[in-house]
Design a protein around this motif. Structure first.
Motif, PDB file in Angstrom:
ATOM      1  N   PHE A 227       0.768  -1.441  -0.199  1.00 40.80           N
ATOM      2  CA  PHE A 227      -0.076   0.201   0.183  1.00 40.80           C
ATOM      3  C   PHE A 227       1.198   1.391  -0.055  1.00 40.80           C
ATOM      4  N   ALA A 228       2.407   1.574   0.667  1.00 39.19           N
ATOM      5  CA  ALA A 228       2.822   2.286   1.016  1.00 39.19           C
ATOM      6  C   ALA A 228       3.468   2.756  -0.746  1.00 39.19           C
ATOM      7  N   GLN A 229       3.255   1.866  -0.965  1.00 40.13           N
ATOM      8  CA  GLN A 229       4.648   1.822  -2.769  1.00 40.13           C
ATOM      9  C   GLN A 229       3.407   1.925  -4.244  1.00 40.13           C
ATOM     10  N   GLN A 230       1.982   1.612  -4.119  1.00 39.70           N
ATOM     11  CA  GLN A 230       0.880   2.438  -4.712  1.00 39.70           C
ATOM     12  C   GLN A 230       1.068   3.656  -4.368  1.00 39.70           C
ATOM     13  N   THR A 231       1.306   4.690  -3.158  1.00 37.87           N
ATOM     14  CA  THR A 231       0.842   5.354  -2.496  1.00 37.87           C
ATOM     15  C   THR A 231       1.876   6.556  -3.179  1.00 37.87           C
ATOM     16  N   LEU A 232       2.310   6.143  -2.733  1.00 39.60           N
ATOM     17  CA  LEU A 232       4.396   6.878  -3.305  1.00 39.60           C
ATOM     18  C   LEU A 232       4.230   7.039  -4.850  1.00 39.60           C
ATOM     19  N   GLU A 233       3.821   5.772  -5.820  1.00 40.33           N
ATOM     20  CA  GLU A 233       3.128   5.781  -7.108  1.00 40.33           C
ATOM     21  C   GLU A 233       1.945   6.958  -7.347  1.00 40.33           C
ATOM     22  N   ARG A 234       1.263   6.912  -7.064  1.00 43.59           N
ATOM     23  CA  ARG A 234      -0.066   8.137  -7.446  1.00 43.59           C
ATOM     24  C   ARG A 234      -0.066   8.945  -6.860  1.00 43.59           C
ATOM     25  N   PHE A 235       1.106   9.278  -5.330  1.00 46.87           N
ATOM     26  CA  PHE A 235       1.428  11.004  -5.370  1.00 46.87           C
ATOM     27  C   PHE A 235       2.332  11.688  -5.750  1.00 46.87           C
ATOM     28  N   CYS A 236       3.357  10.470  -7.103  1.00 49.13           N
ATOM     29  CA  CYS A 236       4.441  11.255  -7.948  1.00 49.13           C
ATOM     30  C   CYS A 236       3.691  11.074  -8.725  1.00 49.13           C
TER      31      CYS A 236
END
Length: 456
Positions: A227-236
């Motif tokens: 979930f943290a990695q998905q959040t980083l990708e969407r945030f970027c």
């Protein structure tokens, strides 16, 4: 005219599939390629004579017909019947776009359309389920500017020059009053005004055991790397234009003794978490801390299903004990900013309470801590977790009105009427009847009022 009038009454299953329609049936008379299945005890015999369970039989039938398990829509090019033809199918294209400069009292009660560009916040981060259903029916995503919308925008404008320590809000109100829509309006306003935005549309997904987790001795929390990695990708994706000019102001310590020097671009920091999933939770923490120290652009942290961060989760310890939400890395990180333990130098934290999911609903302890029911104390026979009081201290309530006023409801009625979703004459009598039946509640006005005309 029936949608099935074009097919013969005795049309075969293959004929329906060629027409693009998927029929579900028990298929009692279905036959395998090697001959008919024979009943044998509680199971069935397949092609090789082996005994099959009901589940295996169902899977064999699904593979035979290659059924995707859902209704498949017809391509637009095949909808040539006059029933599907219309003089105007794009009337909602005339709606003005939702921009920060248009959110003034001049547009109070008017409908504005969300642009939904490739890097749009609600398109990339996602939306709550009930909002997603509305936008799937509408030919263009739109919402009505309400009086509470202007109030929230004014609060965000003031927060853009202040610390989030004093700008922490939670949207509250009865079921269906429009809390999720209001939060989306705040997110879209901040994104169009040049803010850095992080939006969590379904916080329930953080606690329902839908993603992997692992215990971390260093932080003594359960990490959620996927979930943290998905959040980083969407945030970027959403904030790449603003992150180009932002750098870290301090040295950042990462896992395994590695570190990043002062002045490292934030995009490079995010790239580390995108390449290495195990380091994604640490990178996300470091990213928010770096954003909290900079004063170039304001930051908005928006969380829907906010009450889910204070519940017992579906995650279990190795001893099969229930894990509380604040012992998970993602909810813990969000709660630290919502409670003011960590803050952005410029920005705000906004949450929205959801009353739709009873499994992760609003507990009596949280109601009391937020001041929703100060006269009703929690039961003395139940042990209230002290973290609930700690993580809610200083949060301001924004009450969303239960009812739409007449002008707001009229604009909403016009949007759905232009979308041709009302199977009746869109006149004043119909509007007043549905407005009265629903009591002005936004969700009931649309789903139990306007869309109920499709059943008549």
């Amino acid at each position: 005219m029936s949608f099935f009038s074009a097919a013969r009454p005795c049309a075969s299953l293959s004929a329906f599939r060629e027409a693009g329609l998927l029929l579900h049936s028990r298929l009692y008379a279905a036959q395998a390629k090697g001959g008919p299945m024979k009943r044998h005890g509680q199971g069935f015999k397949g092609n090789r004579g082996q005994k099959l369970t009901k589940k295996q039989r169902r899977m064999e039938i699904m593979q035979k017909y290659k059924s995707p398990g859902a209704f498949v829509p017809l391509p637009a090019g095949q909808l040539k019947h006059e029933l599907f033809q219309s003089e105007r199918l794009d009337e909602l294209d005339n709606l003005p776009s939702f921009n920060a400069e248009d959110l003034t009292e001049r547009n109070l009660g008017n409908a504005l359309a969300f642009p939904l560009a490739e890097n749009d916040a609600i398109r990339v981060f996602g939306m709550p389920r009930n909002v997603l259903l509305d936008f799937r029916i509408l030919s263009k995503a739109a919402s009505v500017v309400r009086d509470v919308t202007i109030k929230l925008v004014d609060q965000l404008q003031a927060a853009s020059q202040e610390s989030s320590q004093g700008n922490r809000f939670v949207l509250s109100g009865p079921t269906g009053c429009g809390k999720s829509f209001l939060l989306i309006q705040g997110v879209e306003y901040a994104a169009s005004a040049g803010w850095v935005v992080m939006y969590i549309p379904r916080a329930i997904n953080l606690v329902n055991s839908s993603t992997p987790y692992s215990y971390d001795l260093r932080t003594q929390t359960y990490l959620q790397p996927v979930f943290a990695q998905q959040t980083l990708e969407r945030f970027c994706t959403v904030n790449k234009h603003a992150l180009d000019s932002l750098v870290t102001e301090d040295k950042i310590e990462l896992d395994a003794g590695s570190s990043l020097p002062e002045g490292t671009p934030l995009l490079k920091l995010i790239d580390i978490g995108l390449k290495d999933q195990t380091s994604a939770p640490t990178v996300l923490v470091a990213l928010l801390e770096a954003l909290g120290k900079q004063t170039t652009v304001p930051v908005l942290l928006a969380i829907d299903d906010f009450q889910a961060l204070f519940t017992k989760t579906a995650y279990k310890t190795p001893h099969f004990q229930t894990i509380r939400a604040w012992h998970l890395s993602m909810p813990r990180l969000l709660l630290e900013y919502a409670s003011g333990r960590k803050a952005f130098a410029r920005g705000a934290v906004v949450g929205a309470l959801s009353l739709s999911d009873k499994t992760y609903g609003l507990s009596q302890e949280l109601r009391y801590a937020l001041g929703l029911q100060p006269w009703l104390r929690p039961s003395p026979y139940l042990k209230a977790a002290p973290e609930i009081t700690t993580f809610t201290r200083g949060i301001q309530l924004v009450n969303v009105p239960e009812k739409l006023n007449v002008n707001e409801a009229a604009s909403l009625f016009e949007v759905w009427n232009k979308n041709k979703s009302i199977h009746a004459t869109g006149n004043d009598e119909l509007f007043l009847a549905k407005y009265t039946e629903s009591g002005g509640n936004p969700r009931d006005f649309v789903w139990k009022g306007l869309l109920s005309t499709l059943q008549t």
